[in-house]
Write a protein that holds these residues in place. Sequence first.
Motif, short mmCIF file in Angstrom:
data_model
loop_
_atom_site.label_atom_id
_atom_site.label_comp_id
_atom_site.label_asym_id
_atom_site.label_seq_id
_atom_site.Cartn_x
_atom_site.Cartn_y
_atom_site.Cartn_z
N ILE A 31 5.50 -5.17 -1.51
CA ILE A 31 6.78 -5.87 -1.33
C ILE A 31 6.60 -7.37 -1.57
CG2 ILE A 31 8.56 -6.49 0.36
CD1 ILE A 31 8.79 -3.61 -0.60
N ILE A 32 5.53 -7.93 -1.04
CA ILE A 32 5.30 -9.37 -1.22
C ILE A 32 5.08 -9.70 -2.69
CG2 ILE A 32 3.64 -11.24 -0.78
CD1 ILE A 32 3.29 -10.03 2.06
N SER A 33 4.25 -8.94 -3.38
CA SER A 33 3.98 -9.23 -4.79
C SER A 33 5.24 -9.06 -5.64
CB SER A 33 2.84 -8.37 -5.33
OG SER A 33 3.18 -7.01 -5.29
N GLY A 34 5.99 -8.00 -5.38
CA GLY A 34 7.24 -7.80 -6.11
C GLY A 34 8.24 -8.91 -5.85
N ALA A 78 9.10 -4.69 -9.87
CA ALA A 78 8.88 -3.26 -9.65
C ALA A 78 7.49 -2.84 -10.12
CB ALA A 78 9.95 -2.44 -10.39
N VAL A 79 7.11 -3.28 -11.30
CA VAL A 79 5.78 -2.92 -11.83
C VAL A 79 4.69 -3.49 -10.91
CG1 VAL A 79 4.19 -3.18 -13.77
CG2 VAL A 79 6.59 -2.66 -14.21
N ALA A 80 4.85 -4.74 -10.51
CA ALA A 80 3.86 -5.37 -9.63
C ALA A 80 3.77 -4.63 -8.29
CB ALA A 80 4.20 -6.83 -9.41
N ALA A 81 4.91 -4.31 -7.70
CA ALA A 81 4.91 -3.63 -6.40
C ALA A 81 4.24 -2.26 -6.51
CB ALA A 81 6.34 -3.49 -5.88
N GLY A 82 4.55 -1.52 -7.56
CA GLY A 82 3.93 -0.22 -7.75
C GLY A 82 2.43 -0.33 -7.97
N PHE A 83 2.02 -1.31 -8.75
CA PHE A 83 0.60 -1.50 -9.05
C PHE A 83 -0.17 -1.90 -7.79
CE2 PHE A 83 -3.05 -4.04 -10.32
CZ PHE A 83 -3.64 -3.25 -11.29
N ILE A 84 0.30 -2.94 -7.12
CA ILE A 84 -0.41 -3.48 -5.96
C ILE A 84 -0.45 -2.47 -4.82
CG2 ILE A 84 -0.35 -5.26 -4.15
CD1 ILE A 84 -1.29 -6.32 -6.89
N LYS A 99 -2.93 0.27 -5.76
CA LYS A 99 -4.30 -0.23 -5.78
C LYS A 99 -4.84 -0.39 -4.35
CE LYS A 99 -6.88 -3.80 -8.20
NZ LYS A 99 -7.87 -3.00 -8.88
N ILE A 100 -4.02 -0.92 -3.46
CA ILE A 100 -4.47 -1.15 -2.09
C ILE A 100 -4.57 0.17 -1.31
CG2 ILE A 100 -3.82 -2.19 0.13
CD1 ILE A 100 -2.79 -4.59 -1.50
N ALA A 101 -3.61 1.08 -1.51
CA ALA A 101 -3.61 2.35 -0.78
C ALA A 101 -4.82 3.21 -1.13
CB ALA A 101 -2.32 3.13 -1.05
N LYS A 102 -5.25 3.15 -2.37
CA LYS A 102 -6.42 3.90 -2.85
C LYS A 102 -6.35 5.40 -2.54
CE LYS A 102 -9.76 0.16 -2.84
NZ LYS A 102 -11.06 -0.31 -2.40
N SER A 103 -5.15 5.95 -2.60
CA SER A 103 -5.03 7.37 -2.30
C SER A 103 -4.67 8.21 -3.52
CB SER A 103 -3.97 7.60 -1.22
OG SER A 103 -2.67 7.41 -1.77
N GLY A 104 -4.19 7.55 -4.56
CA GLY A 104 -3.76 8.27 -5.75
C GLY A 104 -2.36 8.84 -5.62
N LYS A 105 -1.73 8.66 -4.47
CA LYS A 105 -0.37 9.17 -4.26
C LYS A 105 0.64 8.11 -4.66
CE LYS A 105 -1.66 12.11 -0.40
NZ LYS A 105 -1.48 12.37 1.04
N LYS A 106 1.77 8.57 -5.18
CA LYS A 106 2.82 7.62 -5.57
C LYS A 106 3.72 7.23 -4.41
CE LYS A 106 4.20 10.83 -8.67
NZ LYS A 106 4.96 11.53 -9.68
N THR A 107 3.45 7.75 -3.25
CA THR A 107 4.27 7.51 -2.06
C THR A 107 4.49 6.03 -1.79
OG1 THR A 107 3.38 9.53 -1.09
CG2 THR A 107 4.46 8.00 0.41
N GLY A 155 3.94 0.85 -12.61
CA GLY A 155 2.88 0.14 -11.90
C GLY A 155 1.89 1.09 -11.26
N TYR A 156 2.41 2.17 -10.71
CA TYR A 156 1.57 3.22 -10.11
C TYR A 156 0.62 3.80 -11.16
CZ TYR A 156 0.64 8.11 -8.86
OH TYR A 156 0.05 9.33 -8.65
N GLN A 157 1.17 4.14 -12.33
CA GLN A 157 0.34 4.71 -13.40
C GLN A 157 -0.71 3.71 -13.89
OE1 GLN A 157 0.01 7.73 -14.71
NE2 GLN A 157 1.53 8.58 -13.32
N LEU A 158 -0.31 2.46 -14.02
CA LEU A 158 -1.27 1.43 -14.45
C LEU A 158 -2.41 1.29 -13.45
CD1 LEU A 158 1.17 -1.30 -15.79
CD2 LEU A 158 -0.39 0.11 -17.16
N ALA A 159 -2.09 1.35 -12.16
CA ALA A 159 -3.12 1.24 -11.13
C ALA A 159 -4.07 2.44 -11.18
CB ALA A 159 -2.49 1.12 -9.75
N LEU A 160 -3.51 3.62 -11.44
CA LEU A 160 -4.36 4.81 -11.54
C LEU A 160 -5.32 4.69 -12.71
CD1 LEU A 160 -1.97 7.82 -10.83
CD2 LEU A 160 -3.57 6.72 -9.27
N GLN A 161 -4.81 4.22 -13.84
CA GLN A 161 -5.66 4.07 -15.03
C GLN A 161 -6.73 3.03 -14.80
OE1 GLN A 161 -3.01 3.25 -18.26
NE2 GLN A 161 -2.04 5.27 -18.15
#
Length: 135
Positions: free
Chosen positions: A12-15, A67-73, A76-84, A124-130
């Motif tokens: 939320i902060i990064s977005g 949106a992309v930043a929030a999804g990515f960050i 990346k921080i959650a490190k779970s691989g889930k899009k939740t 952002g989620y997909q970019l973080a996974l990659q």
Amino acid sequence: MLRKILAVVCGIISGSLLVGLIEQINHRLYPFPKGFHQDDMVAFKEYISALPVTGLLMVILGYALGAVAAGFISTKIAKSGKKTYALICGGIFLLFTIYNMIVLPTPVWFWFLGIAVWGLVLVGYQLALQKNNIR
């Protein structure tokens, strides 16, 4: 659990920072009128009504980058691989966006883009996974 909460907060902060940065650029391109006070809702509504399409598109661009930043960050921080966590960020931003569109005069096309753009948290989620090879 704390990592997951931190993931959403940092998302939320990064977005928010990216949305705010683009809005600051937008205000430089389309400055407020002299004597304008942001707490004057009538004046703010007049300002929004007078914005050209490019000014409104800049807001959408800010939402997209946020949106992309929030999804990515968050991913990346959650490190779970889930899009939740990305989806939680997108949902929170979506609620704020809908509120803004209700209180401020925005055209119909802005409603469509303003709602749809928050789906970019999944980019952002997909970019973080990659980047992290989390799967």
